[in-house]
Scaffold this active site. Structure first.
Site: not given
Ligand code: TTP
Ligand code: MG
Length: 357
Positions: A8, A114-115
């Site tokens: 992720d 992103d995962e």
């Molecule tokens: P996430 O992997 O949930 O968050 P992140 O990568 O920003 O942070 P983390 O380090 O905790 O993993 O989500 C990936 C991307 O998806 C995030 O950068 C932006 C998008 N996203 C949204 O647009 N709306 C949302 O509610 C979420 C959770 C994510």
């Molecule tokens: Mg993330």
């Protein structure tokens, strides 16, 4: 032995903007809707870790994020930089990262932008799987200048929870024999599928941790949770057999339409063809494809004989008029002796785009 990795990206959209805009590097940053001086109506897509320290999170109203930034400013802390962001850019970065993952393993589930889950069972041991994970993280860092966090475990459930334990740039390994004790102290919310409502319901019963939730028998959980109770019972114990969902990216996109009545009316069929082209083109745009090169049509006659014809352009194209024009050229011969000497009525037409990028 099954070994699954979950990768992720850290603060994904925000990390990309920090990478690309040296001026905002190191500052609290929010990517999301325009805050409009606190009057914005949208939400935060993501916040970098500095902005998270102000209490800003994904899905928070951007007006609240603005207020938290103002409060921080009052305390002499740096205010948040707000950026609208570019989904197109994030999609491109995502595709390049996924390509790195696919280069290292045969089975990859692209779970979101992103995962991803990667089946590392083929490595044969945790030691080798860990080494490969480190290599993948390094390659992402080198090629994209972004950090990812990884979790390794005996299944998707454990891998996913593990990847979140040591963000950013973490690598958390949970072997099968440790899975139950790893889960026990964690909040029940950590289990994917346990949302805020379920959490509240169990909190009211005095249940907060996974260990506490294990007091319920499979039948009791089924009674409380319905169908999902039984799966939840297994998950609380670190058990999860769900396979990776590997979807191959669509290499072609198509639509077809069967007419209410078989038709020999060229203007009617051409009009339906134009509408189908528009429909296919909308999906083409929505799926984020950039160009197509081959246009194919299908014609089915009243006697169910079916013919397909295709044309490949000299240059890749993006334009709907090009699609409509080429499709029309392919369809015209079905209204004269060239493709339809017996003047059969048409029952169905289809349009398909191929050679997509
Ligand atoms: P996430 O992997 O949930 O968050 P992140 O990568 O920003 O942070 P983390 O380090 O905790 O993993 O989500 C990936 C991307 O998806 C995030 O950068 C932006 C998008 N996203 C949204 O647009 N709306 C949302 O509610 C979420 C959770 C994510
Ligand atoms: Mg993330």
């Amino acid at each position: 032995m099954r070994i699954i990795a979950h990768i992720d990206m850290d603060a994904f959209f925000a990390a990309i903007e920090e990478r690309d805009n040296p001026r905002v590097r190191g500052l609290p940053l929010v990517v999301g809707a325009d805050p409009k001086e606190g009057k914005g109506r949208g939400v935060v897509s993501t916040a970098n870790y500095k902005a998270r320290a102000y209490g800003i999170r994904s899905a928070l109203p951007v007006s609240t994020a603005w207020r938290l930034s103002e409060e921080a400013k009052q305390k002499g802390l740096p205010p948040v930089v707000f950026m609208i962001g570019s989904m197109r850019k994030y999609g491109e970065v995502s595709r390049r990262i996924m390509a790195i993952l696919h280069a290292h393993a045969e089975h990859v589930e692209e779970a979101s932008v992103d995962e991803a889950y990667i089946d590392l069972s083929f490595t044969g041991s945790y030691a080798k799987a860990i080494a490969l994970c480190k290599k993948i993280k390094k390659e992402i860092q080198k090629k994209e200048r972004l950090t990812a966090s990884a979790g390794l475990g005996p299944n998707k459930l454990i891998a996913k929870i593990a990847s979140d334990r040591q963000k950013p740039d973490g690598l958390t390994v949970v072997r099968e024999e440790d899975a139950e004790s790893f889960l026990e102290p964690l909040s029940i919310r950590t289990i994917p599928g346990v949302g805020p409502k379920t959490e509240q319901k169990f909190n009211k019963l005095g249940i907060h941790t996974i260990k506490e939730m294990k007091r319920f028998s499979r039948d009791e959980l089924s009674e409380l949770m319905g169908k999902w109770g039984s799966a939840l019972y297994s998950r609380l114990r670190g058990k999860d057999e769900t396979p990776l969902v590997e979807e191959w990216e669509a290499k072609s996109l198509g639509e077809q339409e069967t007419f209410e009545k078989d038709s020999r009316d060229a203007s009617f069929v051409f009009e339906r063809l134009n509408a189908l082209c528009a429909k296919v083109h909308r999906r083409f745009v929505k799926h984020g494809f950039k160009t197509f090169r081959t246009i194919a049509i299908t014609v089915r006659f009243s006697d169910f004989t079916t013919k397909s014809r295709a044309a490949t352009l000299g240059e890749p194209s993006t334009a709907l008029p090009t699609l409509q024009f080429e499709a029309l050229k392919l369809l015209m011969p079905f209204f004269d002796a060239r493709e339809n000497p017996k003047r059969k009525a048409i029952r169905l037409i289809g349009v398909r785009l191929e050679k997509l990028e």
